[in-house]
Design a protein around this motif. Structure first.
Motif, PDB file in Angstrom:
ATOM      1  N   ARG A  75      34.434  54.547  44.084  1.00  0.00           N
ATOM      2  CA  ARG A  75      33.357  54.769  45.056  1.00  0.00           C
ATOM      3  C   ARG A  75      32.565  53.314  45.360  1.00  0.00           C
ATOM      4  NH1 ARG A  75      31.433  59.779  46.031  1.00  0.00           N
ATOM      5  NH2 ARG A  75      30.612  58.718  47.962  1.00  0.00           N
ATOM      6  N   TRP A  76      32.739  52.701  46.313  1.00  0.00           N
ATOM      7  CA  TRP A  76      32.269  51.642  46.945  1.00  0.00           C
ATOM      8  C   TRP A  76      30.642  51.718  47.439  1.00  0.00           C
ATOM      9  CZ3 TRP A  76      37.511  51.702  47.270  1.00  0.00           C
ATOM     10  CH2 TRP A  76      38.214  50.679  46.674  1.00  0.00           C
ATOM     11  N   GLY A  77      29.654  50.924  47.065  1.00  0.00           N
ATOM     12  CA  GLY A  77      28.388  51.381  47.598  1.00  0.00           C
ATOM     13  C   GLY A  77      27.566  50.138  47.765  1.00  0.00           C
ATOM     14  N   ASN A 149      38.477  43.439  40.713  1.00  0.00           N
ATOM     15  CA  ASN A 149      38.913  43.630  42.200  1.00  0.00           C
ATOM     16  C   ASN A 149      38.130  44.682  42.629  1.00  0.00           C
ATOM     17  OD1 ASN A 149      42.443  43.303  41.381  1.00  0.00           O
ATOM     18  ND2 ASN A 149      41.172  41.725  41.893  1.00  0.00           N
ATOM     19  N   VAL A 150      37.816  45.775  42.008  1.00  0.00           N
ATOM     20  CA  VAL A 150      36.885  46.826  43.014  1.00  0.00           C
ATOM     21  C   VAL A 150      35.441  46.145  42.632  1.00  0.00           C
ATOM     22  CG1 VAL A 150      38.082  48.779  42.031  1.00  0.00           C
ATOM     23  CG2 VAL A 150      36.283  47.874  40.608  1.00  0.00           C
ATOM     24  N   GLU A 151      35.107  45.292  41.960  1.00  0.00           N
ATOM     25  CA  GLU A 151      33.575  44.921  41.898  1.00  0.00           C
ATOM     26  C   GLU A 151      33.599  43.698  43.143  1.00  0.00           C
ATOM     27  OE1 GLU A 151      31.936  45.860  37.662  1.00  0.00           O
ATOM     28  OE2 GLU A 151      32.408  44.156  38.003  1.00  0.00           O
ATOM     29  N   GLU A 152      34.431  42.982  43.336  1.00  0.00           N
ATOM     30  CA  GLU A 152      34.639  41.966  44.515  1.00  0.00           C
ATOM     31  C   GLU A 152      34.626  42.966  45.698  1.00  0.00           C
ATOM     32  OE1 GLU A 152      33.828  39.312  43.687  1.00  0.00           O
ATOM     33  OE2 GLU A 152      35.000  38.384  42.024  1.00  0.00           O
ATOM     34  N   GLY A 153      35.482  43.981  45.765  1.00  0.00           N
ATOM     35  CA  GLY A 153      35.398  44.852  46.894  1.00  0.00           C
ATOM     36  C   GLY A 153      33.911  45.265  47.062  1.00  0.00           C
ATOM     37  N   ARG A 154      33.033  45.746  46.068  1.00  0.00           N
ATOM     38  CA  ARG A 154      31.682  46.135  46.348  1.00  0.00           C
ATOM     39  C   ARG A 154      30.835  44.954  46.564  1.00  0.00           C
ATOM     40  NH1 ARG A 154      27.100  46.982  45.634  1.00  0.00           N
ATOM     41  NH2 ARG A 154      26.680  45.174  44.260  1.00  0.00           N
ATOM     42  N   LEU A 156      31.746  42.653  48.829  1.00  0.00           N
ATOM     43  CA  LEU A 156      31.971  42.757  50.099  1.00  0.00           C
ATOM     44  C   LEU A 156      31.050  43.633  50.846  1.00  0.00           C
ATOM     45  CD1 LEU A 156      33.038  41.834  52.827  1.00  0.00           C
ATOM     46  CD2 LEU A 156      35.348  43.465  52.354  1.00  0.00           C
ATOM     47  N   TRP A 157      30.999  44.794  50.487  1.00  0.00           N
ATOM     48  CA  TRP A 157      30.075  45.959  50.822  1.00  0.00           C
ATOM     49  C   TRP A 157      28.531  45.326  50.789  1.00  0.00           C
ATOM     50  CZ3 TRP A 157      30.299  50.594  53.103  1.00  0.00           C
ATOM     51  CH2 TRP A 157      31.362  51.175  53.273  1.00  0.00           C
ATOM     52  N   ALA A 158      28.315  44.542  49.870  1.00  0.00           N
ATOM     53  CA  ALA A 158      26.942  44.017  49.786  1.00  0.00           C
ATOM     54  C   ALA A 158      26.596  43.089  51.067  1.00  0.00           C
ATOM     55  CB  ALA A 158      26.657  43.189  48.410  1.00  0.00           C
ATOM     56  N   MET A 159      27.406  42.112  51.406  1.00  0.00           N
ATOM     57  CA  MET A 159      27.332  41.517  52.429  1.00  0.00           C
ATOM     58  C   MET A 159      27.327  42.016  53.874  1.00  0.00           C
ATOM     59  SD  MET A 159      26.343  38.562  51.018  1.00  0.00           S
ATOM     60  CE  MET A 159      25.622  39.190  49.576  1.00  0.00           C
ATOM     61  N   VAL A 160      28.420  43.183  53.725  1.00  0.00           N
ATOM     62  CA  VAL A 160      28.312  43.795  55.023  1.00  0.00           C
ATOM     63  C   VAL A 160      27.299  44.596  55.234  1.00  0.00           C
ATOM     64  CG1 VAL A 160      29.667  45.647  56.027  1.00  0.00           C
ATOM     65  CG2 VAL A 160      30.893  43.914  55.207  1.00  0.00           C
ATOM     66  N   MET A 238      24.359  42.003  42.142  1.00  0.00           N
ATOM     67  CA  MET A 238      25.747  41.298  42.078  1.00  0.00           C
ATOM     68  C   MET A 238      25.897  40.613  40.780  1.00  0.00           C
ATOM     69  SD  MET A 238      26.039  40.419  46.199  1.00  0.00           S
ATOM     70  CE  MET A 238      27.671  39.479  46.231  1.00  0.00           C
ATOM     71  N   LEU A 239      24.823  39.562  40.557  1.00  0.00           N
ATOM     72  CA  LEU A 239      24.944  38.946  39.287  1.00  0.00           C
ATOM     73  C   LEU A 239      25.209  39.846  37.762  1.00  0.00           C
ATOM     74  CD1 LEU A 239      22.278  36.439  40.182  1.00  0.00           C
ATOM     75  CD2 LEU A 239      24.689  35.740  39.377  1.00  0.00           C
ATOM     76  N   THR A 240      24.605  40.868  37.850  1.00  0.00           N
ATOM     77  CA  THR A 240      24.750  41.892  36.567  1.00  0.00           C
ATOM     78  C   THR A 240      26.439  42.085  36.565  1.00  0.00           C
ATOM     79  OG1 THR A 240      22.849  43.036  37.773  1.00  0.00           O
ATOM     80  CG2 THR A 240      23.890  43.910  35.826  1.00  0.00           C
ATOM     81  N   GLU A 241      27.180  42.334  37.739  1.00  0.00           N
ATOM     82  CA  GLU A 241      28.421  42.579  37.754  1.00  0.00           C
ATOM     83  C   GLU A 241      29.320  41.424  37.542  1.00  0.00           C
ATOM     84  OE1 GLU A 241      28.702  46.185  40.768  1.00  0.00           O
ATOM     85  OE2 GLU A 241      28.293  44.464  41.455  1.00  0.00           O
ATOM     86  N   GLU A 242      28.805  40.343  38.029  1.00  0.00           N
ATOM     87  CA  GLU A 242      29.553  38.858  37.879  1.00  0.00           C
ATOM     88  C   GLU A 242      29.940  38.486  36.408  1.00  0.00           C
ATOM     89  OE1 GLU A 242      30.582  37.905  41.165  1.00  0.00           O
ATOM     90  OE2 GLU A 242      31.566  36.150  40.181  1.00  0.00           O
ATOM     91  N   ALA A 243      29.097  38.581  35.573  1.00  0.00           N
ATOM     92  CA  ALA A 243      28.955  38.205  34.280  1.00  0.00           C
ATOM     93  C   ALA A 243      30.377  38.660  33.593  1.00  0.00           C
ATOM     94  CB  ALA A 243      28.026  38.844  33.248  1.00  0.00           C
ATOM     95  N   HIS A 244      30.851  39.903  33.676  1.00  0.00           N
ATOM     96  CA  HIS A 244      32.091  40.536  33.238  1.00  0.00           C
ATOM     97  C   HIS A 244      33.249  39.355  33.751  1.00  0.00           C
ATOM     98  CE1 HIS A 244      35.413  42.915  31.648  1.00  0.00           C
ATOM     99  NE2 HIS A 244      35.997  43.003  33.046  1.00  0.00           N
ATOM    100  N   HIS A 245      33.290  38.980  35.044  1.00  0.00           N
ATOM    101  CA  HIS A 245      34.494  38.552  35.789  1.00  0.00           C
ATOM    102  C   HIS A 245      34.735  36.885  34.944  1.00  0.00           C
ATOM    103  CE1 HIS A 245      33.332  40.563  39.494  1.00  0.00           C
ATOM    104  NE2 HIS A 245      33.298  41.329  38.633  1.00  0.00           N
ATOM    105  N   MET A 246      33.418  36.440  34.568  1.00  0.00           N
ATOM    106  CA  MET A 246      33.507  35.079  33.932  1.00  0.00           C
ATOM    107  C   MET A 246      33.990  35.348  32.410  1.00  0.00           C
ATOM    108  SD  MET A 246      30.321  33.035  35.282  1.00  0.00           S
ATOM    109  CE  MET A 246      29.485  34.317  35.294  1.00  0.00           C
ATOM    110  N   PHE A 247      33.656  36.327  31.832  1.00  0.00           N
ATOM    111  CA  PHE A 247      34.199  36.918  30.568  1.00  0.00           C
ATOM    112  C   PHE A 247      35.690  36.920  30.664  1.00  0.00           C
ATOM    113  CE2 PHE A 247      35.808  40.416  28.259  1.00  0.00           C
ATOM    114  CZ  PHE A 247      35.301  40.266  26.790  1.00  0.00           C
ATOM    115  N   VAL A 248      36.077  37.546  31.574  1.00  0.00           N
ATOM    116  CA  VAL A 248      37.644  37.746  31.773  1.00  0.00           C
ATOM    117  C   VAL A 248      38.229  36.197  31.536  1.00  0.00           C
ATOM    118  CG1 VAL A 248      39.392  38.177  33.221  1.00  0.00           C
ATOM    119  CG2 VAL A 248      37.647  39.663  33.074  1.00  0.00           C
TER     120      VAL A 248
END
Ligand code: BYC
Length: 470
Positions: A75-77, A149-154, A156-160, A238-248
């Protein structure tokens, strides 16, 4: 209001149901997005059940809920961080004025350009990574890829959301275009350079999430300071979610180093050819991947001397990451000494802000290198991983096209061209890395070129079945 209502067609915390025309416009865009996800999102993931985190609140504690989700049912929101009462513009010529809840007319086109550029990177990265699931080194990694991937999709929703809510018809048109451009497409490429580079193997993915997502962190932090309050609130979450991406990225590269050191120990040699023959990534090869993705990501900060950057700051649209750490928030009469190919140059600080940001970014990049190098040192080897010079392989800014080697030395063009394969992956290097990319999906098992992670996701064991494949 901070709770997120998942009973709505588009989950949100912006009271979308109270604005029917905006809700209708976004509900019109939603099927287009889902169609794009089906065609350009993670390949062959449609039937998979993945252990994913979903945002259930925007409070820093307890914002995420973990459970299995069928990929297309994610569920993208639209989630904005809570409003701060009486927030002000904190920098530039408007410093001290109330933060803007609407787009100031005179900055409309600049703001739209910034939001479109940010938005464009999000689906681009999903497109770049779409085939990787087919060669995952473990179920744990597959799950992390899909989480990103799903968070990058989200994002996009943020900017849209911002485009639809604040930019009327041209915002809606830009939102459509975000799904029409594609990474690497000859006719309609993505806007920024790095987002048109293929990510065809997991070593590239780890480097991309280490270097390029970290640019994301810096850009988002600079927008979190924006005087345009909805942009600031969106980016803060968005920054809250971003931390995991750099962790990867950081743990991914760390695990590659760890495995390589094990192989070197087992074989009793640091000979790259022998390490490769044993199916691991030799350290000079890893260095080439670091050089490639770091130099590419340095371009994402724009030119060292930039009137765009000066205007965005002076107008209160884009601050410096953690603006409050600085004393001067107006920068009227200050300058910075910059290294340029023509020698040191004194530049008005406002025009040098891209470079200020790039320098803090590079310091942040050093942290992972120190950690990996400590592991190499502890294992008794002299090899050290390094970051390439800011002048190396640049496609944007004052160093563009100059034959500079990774140590920063200007070479004769012919020598530079001949030796480039010593510094970035050659076709043979890429073919070797490709040969390592064999899918491993037995819970807890890892491909032979990468060590297991130290721990699993959300305190679960490493051999947890993070993805039900069908
Ligand atoms: N490629 O004065 P200049 C992320 C253009 S990553 C192509 O040098 P400025 C993520 C520039 O657009 C973060 N073009 O630079 C990570 C301008 O074109 P126009 C993404 C480039 O404007 C992983 C012209 O050159 N967010 O979130 O000060 C996965 C002159 O510009 C490039 C943002 O980038 C390039 N590398 O700064 C998923 C934030 N560099 O306008 C997501 C939004 C420059 O003259 N963007 N150009 O046609 C910005 O704030 C700025 O546009 C930039 C450039 C920082 C990119």
């Amino acid at each position: 209001m901070t709770g997120i209502d998942y009973n709505e067609r588009i989950p949100n915390n912006v009271e979308l149901s109270g604005n029917k025309s905006l809700q209708r416009a976004l509900e019109h865009w939603q099927p287009e997005y889902l169609k794009w996800w089906g065609e350009m999102g993670p390949e062959k993931s449609q039937a998979m059940d993945v252990y994913l985190r979903t945002a259930v609140s925007v409070e820093p504690k307890g914002w995420a809920h973990y459970d299995y989700v069928r990929m297309p049912d994610y569920r993208w929101g639209i989630f904005l961080a809570p409003a701060q009462a009486e927030r002000k513009v904190n920098f530039g010529a408007h410093k001290g004025e109330d933060a803007w809840q609407d787009v100031p007319g005179e900055y409309r086109s600049t703001l739209r350009r910034i939001i479109v550029t940010q938005g464009d990177t999000e689906p681009a990265s999903v497109e770049q990574q779409r085939h990787l699931g087919l060669t995952c080194p473990s179920l744990y990694d597959l799950r992390n890829l899909f989480q990103v991937n799903v968070e990058e999709g989200r994002h996009l929703w943020a900017m849209v959301y911002l485009l639809h809510a604040y930019f009327g018809r041209d915002g809606r048109e830009e939102a459509e275009e975000l799904l029409a451009r594609h990474s690497g497409d000859a006719d309609k490429p993505r806007i920024l350079t790095t987002f048109n580079e293929p990510i065809s193997d997991w070593l590239s993915l780890y480097c991309f999430t280490y270097f390029t997502d970290r640019d994301g962190k810096y850009q988002l932090k600079s927008f979190a300071e924006s005087g345009f309050d909805p942009l600031s609130r969106t980016c803060r979450f968005m920054l809250t979610e971003e931390a995991h991406h750099m962790f990867v990225g950081e743990t991914g590269i760390g695990r590659v180093v760890k495995r390589t050191l094990e192989v070197m120990k087992e074989l009793g040699t640091d000979d790259p050819a022998k390490v490769r023959a044993h199916g691991a990534v030799d350290l000079p090869l890893l260095q080439k991947y670091l050089n490639f993705w770091c130099s590419s990501s340095l371009d994402l900060f724009g030119s060292e001397i930039s009137s765009n950057a000066a205007a965005s700051f002076a107008n209160g649209l884009k601050g410096r990451p953690d603006e409050s750490q600085y004393e001067d928030h107006v920068l009227r009469d200050v300058s910075l000494r910059l290294d340029t190919p023509e020698g040191a140059q004194e530049v008005p600080m406002l025009n040098a802000l891209n470079e200020v940001m790039r320098e803090s970014y590079l310091k942040d990049c050093e942290i992972g290198l120190k950690r990996w190098n400590r592991a190499i040192e502890r294992a008794g080897h002299e090899f050290r991983l390094t970051l390439p010079s800011s002048g190396f392989r640049r496609a944007i800014g004052s160093w563009v096209g100059l034959p500079v080697d990774p140590t920063g030395k200007l070479l004769p063009k012919e020598e530079y061209e001949r030796r480039l394969v010593e510094w970035v992956p050659s076709p043979e290097d890429k073919a070797f890395v490709k040969s390592l990319m064999q899918k491993v999906v037995e819970p807890g098992k890892m491909a032979a070129w990468i060590a297991p992670p130290d721990r699993g996701i959300n305190n679960l064991p490493i051999d947890y079945e993070y993805v039900h494949l069908s």
